[in-house]
Design a protein around this motif. Sequence first.
Motif, mmCIF file in Angstrom:
data_model
loop_
_atom_site.group_PDB
_atom_site.id
_atom_site.type_symbol
_atom_site.label_atom_id
_atom_site.label_comp_id
_atom_site.label_asym_id
_atom_site.label_seq_id
_atom_site.Cartn_x
_atom_site.Cartn_y
_atom_site.Cartn_z
ATOM 1 N N GLY A 1 0.791 -1.227 0.000
ATOM 2 C CA GLY A 1 0.000 0.000 0.000
ATOM 3 C C GLY A 1 0.819 1.270 0.000
ATOM 4 N N THR A 2 2.085 1.184 -0.404
ATOM 5 C CA THR A 2 2.917 2.382 -0.388
ATOM 6 C C THR A 2 4.023 2.283 -1.440
ATOM 7 N N GLN A 3 4.905 3.290 -1.445
ATOM 8 C CA GLN A 3 6.013 3.341 -2.397
ATOM 9 C C GLN A 3 7.262 2.713 -1.791
ATOM 10 N N ALA A 4 7.949 1.928 -2.599
ATOM 11 C CA ALA A 4 9.242 1.387 -2.161
ATOM 12 C C ALA A 4 10.306 1.847 -3.143
ATOM 13 N N SER A 5 11.498 2.149 -2.617
ATOM 14 C CA SER A 5 12.594 2.499 -3.520
ATOM 15 C C SER A 5 13.912 2.137 -2.858
ATOM 16 N N GLY A 6 14.980 2.204 -3.621
ATOM 17 C CA GLY A 6 16.282 1.882 -3.057
ATOM 18 C C GLY A 6 17.418 2.263 -3.980
ATOM 19 N N THR A 7 18.590 2.413 -3.376
ATOM 20 C CA THR A 7 19.833 2.664 -4.101
ATOM 21 C C THR A 7 20.867 1.687 -3.567
ATOM 22 N N VAL A 8 21.479 0.938 -4.463
ATOM 23 C CA VAL A 8 22.500 -0.022 -4.054
ATOM 24 C C VAL A 8 23.800 0.390 -4.711
ATOM 25 N N TYR A 9 24.832 0.613 -3.911
ATOM 26 C CA TYR A 9 26.099 1.095 -4.474
ATOM 27 C C TYR A 9 27.043 -0.013 -4.874
ATOM 28 N N VAL A 10 27.342 -0.881 -3.940
ATOM 29 C CA VAL A 10 28.391 -1.843 -4.206
ATOM 30 C C VAL A 10 27.793 -3.235 -4.115
ATOM 31 N N TRP A 11 27.840 -3.945 -5.211
ATOM 32 C CA TRP A 11 27.249 -5.269 -5.170
ATOM 33 C C TRP A 11 27.984 -6.199 -6.114
ATOM 34 N N ASP A 12 27.810 -7.459 -5.842
ATOM 35 C CA ASP A 12 28.504 -8.485 -6.604
ATOM 36 C C ASP A 12 27.672 -8.830 -7.850
ATOM 37 N N ARG A 13 28.125 -8.294 -8.970
ATOM 38 C CA ARG A 13 27.386 -8.410 -10.214
ATOM 39 C C ARG A 13 27.311 -9.855 -10.746
ATOM 40 N N THR A 14 28.153 -10.716 -10.212
ATOM 41 C CA THR A 14 28.179 -12.083 -10.730
ATOM 42 C C THR A 14 26.966 -12.877 -10.264
ATOM 43 N N ARG A 15 26.267 -12.356 -9.248
ATOM 44 C CA ARG A 15 25.054 -13.041 -8.795
ATOM 45 C C ARG A 15 23.972 -12.845 -9.863
ATOM 46 N N ASP A 16 23.072 -13.799 -9.969
ATOM 47 C CA ASP A 16 22.103 -13.684 -11.060
ATOM 48 C C ASP A 16 20.855 -12.892 -10.658
ATOM 49 N N GLY B 1 25.692 -10.182 -0.666
ATOM 50 C CA GLY B 1 27.030 -9.610 -0.747
ATOM 51 C C GLY B 1 27.046 -8.101 -0.845
ATOM 52 N N ILE B 2 25.914 -7.459 -0.550
ATOM 53 C CA ILE B 2 25.837 -5.999 -0.678
ATOM 54 C C ILE B 2 26.287 -5.326 0.616
ATOM 55 N N SER B 3 27.116 -4.279 0.463
ATOM 56 C CA SER B 3 27.654 -3.639 1.663
ATOM 57 C C SER B 3 27.303 -2.158 1.726
ATOM 58 N N SER B 4 26.669 -1.633 0.697
ATOM 59 C CA SER B 4 26.327 -0.218 0.701
ATOM 60 C C SER B 4 24.998 -0.020 -0.019
ATOM 61 N N ALA B 5 23.970 0.354 0.725
ATOM 62 C CA ALA B 5 22.647 0.532 0.122
ATOM 63 C C ALA B 5 21.758 1.351 1.029
ATOM 64 N N MET B 6 20.764 1.995 0.419
ATOM 65 C CA MET B 6 19.735 2.652 1.205
ATOM 66 C C MET B 6 18.389 2.219 0.655
ATOM 67 N N ILE B 7 17.506 1.679 1.505
ATOM 68 C CA ILE B 7 16.186 1.298 1.020
ATOM 69 C C ILE B 7 15.119 2.025 1.827
ATOM 70 N N ASP B 8 14.020 2.328 1.147
ATOM 71 C CA ASP B 8 12.937 3.122 1.727
ATOM 72 C C ASP B 8 11.618 2.424 1.418
ATOM 73 N N LEU B 9 10.864 2.113 2.439
ATOM 74 C CA LEU B 9 9.529 1.544 2.236
ATOM 75 C C LEU B 9 8.538 2.463 2.942
ATOM 76 N N GLY B 10 7.920 3.331 2.178
ATOM 77 C CA GLY B 10 6.918 4.245 2.732
ATOM 78 C C GLY B 10 7.408 5.028 3.932
ATOM 79 N N GLY B 11 8.637 5.542 3.871
ATOM 80 C CA GLY B 11 9.156 6.341 4.973
ATOM 81 C C GLY B 11 9.889 5.539 6.040
ATOM 82 N N ASN B 12 9.978 4.242 5.854
ATOM 83 C CA ASN B 12 10.811 3.404 6.737
ATOM 84 C C ASN B 12 12.104 3.127 5.986
#
Length: 341
Positions: free
Chosen positions: A25-40, A179-190
């Motif tokens: 019932g809300t908006q979700a978004s995120g930014t992921v900086y450093v991740w292991d691209r070899t994962r599918d 394997g992600i070490s840098s990210a920001m995720i937002d779920l309706g203000g959380n």
Amino acid sequence: MLAVTFFFDCRRKDDIHTFAFETMGTQASGTVYVWDRTRDRLPGDLVHATYDSIETALSSWRETSEIGRLNAAPADTTIEVSRGLSECLRVSEGFRQLSGGAFDPTAEPLMRLWGFYRREGRLPTQAQIDSARALMGRYEHDPFRRTVRKLDAGTRFDLGGIAKGYAVDRAVANLIALGISSAMIDLGGNLFCLGLPEGRDAWRVGIRDPLDRDQLFATVGLVNQAVATSGSYERFVEIDGRRYGHIMNPATGRPAEGLLSATVVARSATVADGLSTTLFVLGPEAAAALLRDHYRNVEAVLVLPGTGKVEARVVATPGLRGDLELRAEYRGRYSLEFLDF
Ligand code: ADP
Ligand code: MG
């Protein structure tokens, strides 16, 4: 020089993965900086799947959800529940106990009475309020066996005050496992801020102005921390031209009043979500006392209605001194003070 900058920009863009979608019932978004691209698996898809599975279990709006089935269940039957439901109940019960009942996972009958599920307000009578309140808390939960037994068929659960934070914590755990070490995720203000954004010493996060929800009145710096804000401006019903917010005060059976918003910074998004709702119900004095007596390890920002000279008063825990800043256009209009404990 130009070429280098160009190259740099390319590389950076390639390293950043962003996503946005709607769920719970809300908006979700995120930014992921450093991740292991070899994962599918794309990080955004993983987060999306995490939220969807939690919505399927915990939504009070869906009759077919686990909560929907529990709400429809008769009294005196022992029902096995999922790990997510049991965990949300366990944390909710902690908040309920420490807050003297301000947070309550069984506020559903009150929410229903005031018209929040129909999105059409209705002013209840005192008798209706009393009967809805009498249904609250009438259940037993065994967090070890993961079972719930309702003591009254009319007792119903609404985990809207904590489920989004719980979903964020689960998504963060899944991102770390990827394997992600840098990210920001937002779920309706959380929000959860994992690690550090590239080249900076903290994620700077804005806090929404409860009097003008398109604006941010202040910023805080977060590292491996969650933040959540509760405010009646987020969702309300209108009855006879008056607005009633969607956070219930179980003590009165009426929408909570006193604070304009409550923001909590904590290590866990579940705690930030549940506690911000709790503080909002308690109002300024009791919220400050709860923070002082039981939550020294979290930070909070309370926004109170203004008095005479200022449009709003911002009251924050002492740990935010030196970090929490009013944005330039709010200095003079809003006052900022720190609690002393
Ligand atoms: P939002 O849903 O805007 O993020 P909150 O986290 O503060 O805001 O949660 C508000 C929701 O919590 C309400 O919509 C309702 O589902 C539920 N709720 C309302 N009153 C209470 C209460 N006293 N205790 C626990 N949950 C509540
Ligand atoms: Mg909440």
